[in-house]
Design a protein around this motif. Structure first.
Motif, mmCIF file in Angstrom:
data_model
loop_
_atom_site.group_PDB
_atom_site.id
_atom_site.type_symbol
_atom_site.label_atom_id
_atom_site.label_comp_id
_atom_site.label_asym_id
_atom_site.label_seq_id
_atom_site.Cartn_x
_atom_site.Cartn_y
_atom_site.Cartn_z
ATOM 1 N N VAL A 209 0.689 -1.128 -0.134
ATOM 2 C CA VAL A 209 0.096 0.016 -0.148
ATOM 3 C C VAL A 209 0.723 1.324 0.131
ATOM 4 C CG1 VAL A 209 -1.600 1.307 1.098
ATOM 5 C CG2 VAL A 209 -1.807 -0.979 1.078
ATOM 6 N N ALA A 239 -5.909 0.023 5.732
ATOM 7 C CA ALA A 239 -5.203 -0.588 4.691
ATOM 8 C C ALA A 239 -4.951 -2.177 4.911
ATOM 9 C CB ALA A 239 -3.883 0.108 4.443
ATOM 10 N N VAL A 245 -3.980 -7.252 0.579
ATOM 11 C CA VAL A 245 -2.902 -6.389 1.278
ATOM 12 C C VAL A 245 -2.069 -7.251 2.227
ATOM 13 C CG1 VAL A 245 -2.213 -4.300 2.753
ATOM 14 C CG2 VAL A 245 -4.042 -4.221 1.082
ATOM 15 N N VAL A 248 2.128 -2.322 4.200
ATOM 16 C CA VAL A 248 1.521 -0.827 4.087
ATOM 17 C C VAL A 248 3.047 0.152 4.242
ATOM 18 C CG1 VAL A 248 0.577 1.040 5.168
ATOM 19 C CG2 VAL A 248 -0.204 -1.273 5.268
#
Length: 367
Positions: A209, A239, A245, A248
């Motif tokens: 991310v 996130a 994901v 981050v």
């Protein structure tokens, strides 16, 4: 630090990575100090699409002698040979830039070689026509590049590259502003963006991310479109809860900022709770489970977020998701329809109805 396994590999990637767009604004010494501290705290994933050429010799010094402790995300098309950030899609320019970056990083291999900032259809045409994409594929075949990735803000182009079946990681801009239609990079509707995350999860393409705080705007009530400041912990948790994901890329500019972001790891559940953004949810994503688990704990012991995730993936054709669902200790069939989840969901999801739908679906496919 906690780690996520790369689906298309064995690498264990720290859930907090390090972006480098800000850290290069100060001295090279600051880069060395900040990156060294990040590595000491277990961060092992660094993105190199920074705004300053000075990050490269600084990172090179920080990782010297501990190259195996870190994975580098290097962008084919980002050019720093002039001493500042530029964009060059010519084959010769890309080769020169990659050589310059490797020399300054004091390494001879690239963990993740990225197609850089693909936001316009014409850019993909240039990557292919100029031979840059083939260069990346050739370097992977030679073992110089371990994995191929894509950096983009555009769901349509992301899906086009996913169709090629060549990437293992995608760097995408994820935060409530963009997902809810606010900001320059809020490309694609909320449902279109969410479908992209789900596709990455299904196909085993990890998402790193970028812009989790939107350059700090989300942390400032005066700059946030929601007129309310979120915390780094809330933005990071938001996130991490999106499908696909695995890391981050928080963009700390120095050690003190890095410490503030790392505080997420020890933050209490209520400190990471971002349910306040439920009041901003766009119409096209209302009623859609985002697996945030704000409805937990379930009185019947169901992992509601996981049940929803396996159902959504199974509907997309992920056969493993079906198998994972069927091995859960508690499934949708254990729902007692008490309404506890519905009363707590910040995104207006009728989980009681969802549990009935999910139970019916898996009863049918299980036969």
């Amino acid at each position: 630090m906690r780690y996520s396994k790369l689906p298309h590999g064995e690498e264990q990637i720290s859930i907090l990575g390090m972006g480098t767009s800000v850290v290069g604004e100060s001295s090279e010494e600051n880069v060395v100090e900040t990156v060294t501290y990040a590595l000491d705290q277990g961060i092992n994933y660094i993105d190199l699409a920074g705004g300053h050429a000075s990050i490269f010799p600084g990172i090179g010094k920080a990782i010297e002698g501990r190259r195996k402790d870190v994975m580098l995300q290097l962008h084919f098309g980002a050019d720093y040979t002039s001493g500042q950030y530029g964009w060059n899609l010519s084959l010769g320019g890309v080769k020169k830039s990659v050589d310059w970056q490797l020399k300054n990083l004091k390494t001879d291999y690239i963990d993740f070689g990225f197609i850089h900032c693909l936001d316009e259809p014409a850019d993909l045409v240039k990557y292919e026509r100029n031979g840059v994409l083939q260069l990346l594929l050739d370097m992977k075949a030679q073992g110089i590049v371990k994995h191929i990735g894509l950096s983009t803000h555009a769901p349509v182009l992301a899906n086009e590259v996913l169709d090629m079946g060549i990437i293992d990681m995608m760097m995408f801009s994820i935060n409530p502003m963009y997902d809810y239609g606010q900001g320059d990079y809020s490309i694609g509707s909320g449902s279109e963006r969410y479908a992209l995350y789900s596709r990455c999860e299904k196909e085993g393409v990890g998402i790193s991310v970028m812009k989790p705080f939107n350059a700090g705007q989300l942390l400032d009530a005066k700059k946030s479109p929601f007129h309310q400041a979120l915390t780094p912990a809330q933005c990071i948790q938001y996130a991490l809860d999106r499908p696909g994901v695995i890391t981050v890329m928080q963009g700390a500019g120095n050690v003190e900022e890095l410490k503030a972001n790392l505080a997420f790891l020890g933050a209490a559940e209520e400190e990471r709770d971002y349910s306040v953004i439920g009041s901003f949810t766009p119409d096209d994503t209302k009623g859609k489970c985002v697996y945030c688990k704000h409805c937990h704990p379930c009185p019947a012991g169901i992992d509601i977020g996981l049940v929803n995730k396996y159902y959504d993936l199974a509907v997309l054709g992920d056969t493993l998701a079906k198998e994972h669902y069927l091995t859960l200790e508690k499934t949708a069939s254990d729902c007692i329809q008490c309404g506890h989840c519905n009363s707590r969901c910040p995104f207006s999801v009728d989980q009681m109805r969802r549990m009935a739908v999910i139970e019916d679906y898996f009863n049918k496919v299980g036969k």
